[in-house]
Design a protein around this motif. Structure first.
Motif, PDB file in Angstrom:
ATOM      1  N   ALA A   1     -66.434 -32.421  22.189  1.00 54.50           N
ATOM      2  CA  ALA A   1     -66.213 -33.291  21.010  1.00 54.50           C
ATOM      3  C   ALA A   1     -64.885 -33.923  21.550  1.00 54.50           C
ATOM      4  CB  ALA A   1     -66.277 -32.453  19.812  1.00 54.50           C
ATOM      5  N   ALA A   2     -63.863 -32.933  21.679  1.00 54.77           N
ATOM      6  CA  ALA A   2     -62.789 -33.231  21.915  1.00 54.77           C
ATOM      7  C   ALA A   2     -62.296 -34.340  23.298  1.00 54.77           C
ATOM      8  CB  ALA A   2     -61.672 -31.968  22.500  1.00 54.77           C
ATOM      9  N   LEU A   3     -63.338 -33.847  24.392  1.00 56.52           N
ATOM     10  CA  LEU A   3     -63.201 -34.816  25.538  1.00 56.52           C
ATOM     11  C   LEU A   3     -63.923 -36.098  25.073  1.00 56.52           C
ATOM     12  CD1 LEU A   3     -64.470 -32.309  28.300  1.00 56.52           C
ATOM     13  CD2 LEU A   3     -62.459 -33.382  27.909  1.00 56.52           C
ATOM     14  N   LEU A   4     -64.901 -36.360  24.308  1.00 58.23           N
ATOM     15  CA  LEU A   4     -65.181 -37.357  23.738  1.00 58.23           C
ATOM     16  C   LEU A   4     -64.286 -38.038  22.916  1.00 58.23           C
ATOM     17  CD1 LEU A   4     -68.198 -39.104  23.586  1.00 58.23           C
ATOM     18  CD2 LEU A   4     -68.367 -38.071  21.304  1.00 58.23           C
ATOM     19  N   ALA A   5     -63.555 -37.700  22.193  1.00 64.79           N
ATOM     20  CA  ALA A   5     -62.463 -38.278  21.382  1.00 64.79           C
ATOM     21  C   ALA A   5     -61.417 -38.842  22.242  1.00 64.79           C
ATOM     22  CB  ALA A   5     -61.705 -37.240  20.494  1.00 64.79           C
ATOM     23  N   GLN A   6     -60.997 -38.100  23.348  1.00 62.84           N
ATOM     24  CA  GLN A   6     -60.076 -38.217  24.316  1.00 62.84           C
ATOM     25  C   GLN A   6     -60.747 -39.829  25.155  1.00 62.84           C
ATOM     26  OE1 GLN A   6     -59.165 -34.923  26.668  1.00 62.84           O
ATOM     27  NE2 GLN A   6     -57.459 -34.543  25.496  1.00 62.84           N
ATOM     28  N   ARG A   7     -61.747 -39.585  25.541  1.00 64.01           N
ATOM     29  CA  ARG A   7     -62.318 -40.654  26.337  1.00 64.01           C
ATOM     30  C   ARG A   7     -62.409 -42.050  25.303  1.00 64.01           C
ATOM     31  NH1 ARG A   7     -68.534 -40.903  29.065  1.00 64.01           N
ATOM     32  NH2 ARG A   7     -68.186 -42.978  29.826  1.00 64.01           N
ATOM     33  N   TYR A   8     -62.683 -41.865  24.052  1.00 62.53           N
ATOM     34  CA  TYR A   8     -62.934 -43.058  23.252  1.00 62.53           C
ATOM     35  C   TYR A   8     -61.574 -43.251  22.312  1.00 62.53           C
ATOM     36  CZ  TYR A   8     -67.421 -43.632  25.035  1.00 62.53           C
ATOM     37  OH  TYR A   8     -68.462 -43.790  25.885  1.00 62.53           O
ATOM     38  N   GLN A   9     -60.440 -42.509  22.701  1.00 64.19           N
ATOM     39  CA  GLN A   9     -59.150 -42.728  21.768  1.00 64.19           C
ATOM     40  C   GLN A   9     -59.081 -44.009  21.305  1.00 64.19           C
ATOM     41  OE1 GLN A   9     -55.907 -41.222  23.974  1.00 64.19           O
ATOM     42  NE2 GLN A   9     -54.571 -41.102  21.874  1.00 64.19           N
ATOM     43  N   LYS A  10     -59.299 -45.178  22.355  1.00 69.68           N
ATOM     44  CA  LYS A  10     -58.971 -46.602  21.830  1.00 69.68           C
ATOM     45  C   LYS A  10     -59.968 -47.057  20.777  1.00 69.68           C
ATOM     46  CE  LYS A  10     -57.704 -50.837  22.862  1.00 69.68           C
ATOM     47  NZ  LYS A  10     -57.849 -51.805  21.605  1.00 69.68           N
ATOM     48  N   ALA A  11     -61.166 -46.862  21.049  1.00 70.33           N
ATOM     49  CA  ALA A  11     -62.003 -46.904  19.984  1.00 70.33           C
ATOM     50  C   ALA A  11     -61.628 -46.412  18.613  1.00 70.33           C
ATOM     51  CB  ALA A  11     -63.542 -46.718  20.334  1.00 70.33           C
TER      52      ALA A  11
ATOM     53  N   ARG B   1     -63.119 -38.809   7.273  1.00 68.47           N
ATOM     54  CA  ARG B   1     -62.587 -37.538   7.467  1.00 68.47           C
ATOM     55  C   ARG B   1     -62.970 -37.017   8.793  1.00 68.47           C
ATOM     56  NH1 ARG B   1     -57.749 -36.014   5.905  1.00 68.47           N
ATOM     57  NH2 ARG B   1     -57.871 -34.787   4.050  1.00 68.47           N
ATOM     58  N   GLU B   2     -64.186 -37.039   8.994  1.00 71.77           N
ATOM     59  CA  GLU B   2     -64.664 -36.366  10.436  1.00 71.77           C
ATOM     60  C   GLU B   2     -63.979 -37.231  11.606  1.00 71.77           C
ATOM     61  OE1 GLU B   2     -69.353 -35.095   8.887  1.00 71.77           O
ATOM     62  OE2 GLU B   2     -68.967 -37.134   9.659  1.00 71.77           O
ATOM     63  N   LEU B   3     -63.857 -38.595  11.334  1.00 72.82           N
ATOM     64  CA  LEU B   3     -63.234 -39.429  12.260  1.00 72.82           C
ATOM     65  C   LEU B   3     -61.576 -38.905  12.512  1.00 72.82           C
ATOM     66  CD1 LEU B   3     -64.554 -42.791  11.446  1.00 72.82           C
ATOM     67  CD2 LEU B   3     -64.895 -41.724  13.678  1.00 72.82           C
ATOM     68  N   GLU B   4     -61.064 -38.440  11.443  1.00 75.04           N
ATOM     69  CA  GLU B   4     -59.799 -38.234  11.419  1.00 75.04           C
ATOM     70  C   GLU B   4     -59.557 -36.736  12.103  1.00 75.04           C
ATOM     71  OE1 GLU B   4     -58.534 -38.160   7.212  1.00 75.04           O
ATOM     72  OE2 GLU B   4     -57.923 -40.070   7.368  1.00 75.04           O
ATOM     73  N   VAL B   5     -60.491 -36.022  11.746  1.00 80.88           N
ATOM     74  CA  VAL B   5     -60.837 -34.598  12.494  1.00 80.88           C
ATOM     75  C   VAL B   5     -60.850 -34.912  14.054  1.00 80.88           C
ATOM     76  CG1 VAL B   5     -61.966 -32.498  12.664  1.00 80.88           C
ATOM     77  CG2 VAL B   5     -61.426 -33.326  10.376  1.00 80.88           C
ATOM     78  N   LEU B   6     -61.849 -35.593  14.261  1.00 82.13           N
ATOM     79  CA  LEU B   6     -62.341 -35.948  15.824  1.00 82.13           C
ATOM     80  C   LEU B   6     -61.049 -36.473  16.335  1.00 82.13           C
ATOM     81  CD1 LEU B   6     -64.505 -35.964  17.946  1.00 82.13           C
ATOM     82  CD2 LEU B   6     -64.722 -38.265  17.331  1.00 82.13           C
ATOM     83  N   SER B   7     -60.166 -37.233  15.666  1.00 79.86           N
ATOM     84  CA  SER B   7     -59.103 -37.705  16.476  1.00 79.86           C
ATOM     85  C   SER B   7     -58.027 -37.004  16.930  1.00 79.86           C
ATOM     86  CB  SER B   7     -58.444 -38.868  15.781  1.00 79.86           C
ATOM     87  OG  SER B   7     -59.259 -40.351  15.427  1.00 79.86           O
ATOM     88  N   LEU B   8     -57.771 -35.787  15.718  1.00 86.36           N
ATOM     89  CA  LEU B   8     -56.817 -34.818  15.919  1.00 86.36           C
ATOM     90  C   LEU B   8     -57.323 -33.633  16.935  1.00 86.36           C
ATOM     91  CD1 LEU B   8     -55.302 -34.640  12.430  1.00 86.36           C
ATOM     92  CD2 LEU B   8     -54.158 -35.475  14.316  1.00 86.36           C
ATOM     93  N   LEU B   9     -58.674 -33.511  16.951  1.00 85.31           N
ATOM     94  CA  LEU B   9     -59.153 -32.534  17.839  1.00 85.31           C
ATOM     95  C   LEU B   9     -58.687 -32.626  19.288  1.00 85.31           C
ATOM     96  CD1 LEU B   9     -61.263 -30.077  17.833  1.00 85.31           C
ATOM     97  CD2 LEU B   9     -62.811 -31.742  18.286  1.00 85.31           C
ATOM     98  N   ALA B  10     -58.459 -33.972  19.697  1.00 84.79           N
ATOM     99  CA  ALA B  10     -58.065 -34.294  20.884  1.00 84.79           C
ATOM    100  C   ALA B  10     -56.753 -33.604  21.498  1.00 84.79           C
ATOM    101  CB  ALA B  10     -58.368 -35.710  21.452  1.00 84.79           C
ATOM    102  N   THR B  11     -55.985 -33.281  20.530  1.00 82.66           N
ATOM    103  CA  THR B  11     -54.614 -32.948  20.883  1.00 82.66           C
ATOM    104  C   THR B  11     -54.889 -31.475  21.243  1.00 82.66           C
ATOM    105  OG1 THR B  11     -54.412 -31.926  18.402  1.00 82.66           O
ATOM    106  CG2 THR B  11     -53.684 -34.296  18.780  1.00 82.66           C
ATOM    107  N   GLY B  12     -55.986 -30.616  21.084  1.00 79.45           N
ATOM    108  CA  GLY B  12     -56.094 -29.278  21.446  1.00 79.45           C
ATOM    109  C   GLY B  12     -55.664 -28.345  20.397  1.00 79.45           C
TER     110      GLY B  12
END
Length: 98
Positions: free
Chosen positions: A65-75, A18-29
């Motif tokens: 955290a959002a920038l990290l999610a964007q940077r590692y979007q592929k991972a 769930r934290e990974l899901e939140v992190l992934s969506l966080l990149a949307t702003g």
């Protein structure tokens, strides 16, 4: 965390699904309210997940955290945590968006 850590997604190994899901969506702003709506959870729960994942990742802000999610979007994508279907669609509206 080391500069080379995370190239393969290992930097996210301590996070719950769930934290990974939140992190992934966080990149949307999107706001916490919007993230909560998209995930079908309470806004307070989103805040708790953000606090936990920021601590685990060693970042001090939501923006980091959002920038990290964007940077590692592929991972994150390779970990298959980006929500699919109605939850992952940006077209979903909630009353606060109108």
């Amino acid at each position: 965390m080391g500069a080379d850590q995370g190239r393969d997604g290992s930097r996210f190994s301590e996070l719950t699904r769930r934290e990974l899901e939140v992190l992934s969506l966080l990149a949307t702003g999107d706001s916490n309210r919007r993230l909560a709506h998209r995930l079908g959870i309470a806004e307070r729960t989103v805040k708790a997940h953000l606090t936990s994942l920021m601590r685990k990742l060693g970042v001090e802000s939501r923006v980091e955290a959002a920038l990290l999610a964007q940077r590692y979007q592929k991972a994150l994508s390779d970990l298959r945590v980006i929500p699919q279907g109605p939850i992952g669609e940006r077209a979903v509206s909630c009353k606060s968006d109108v």
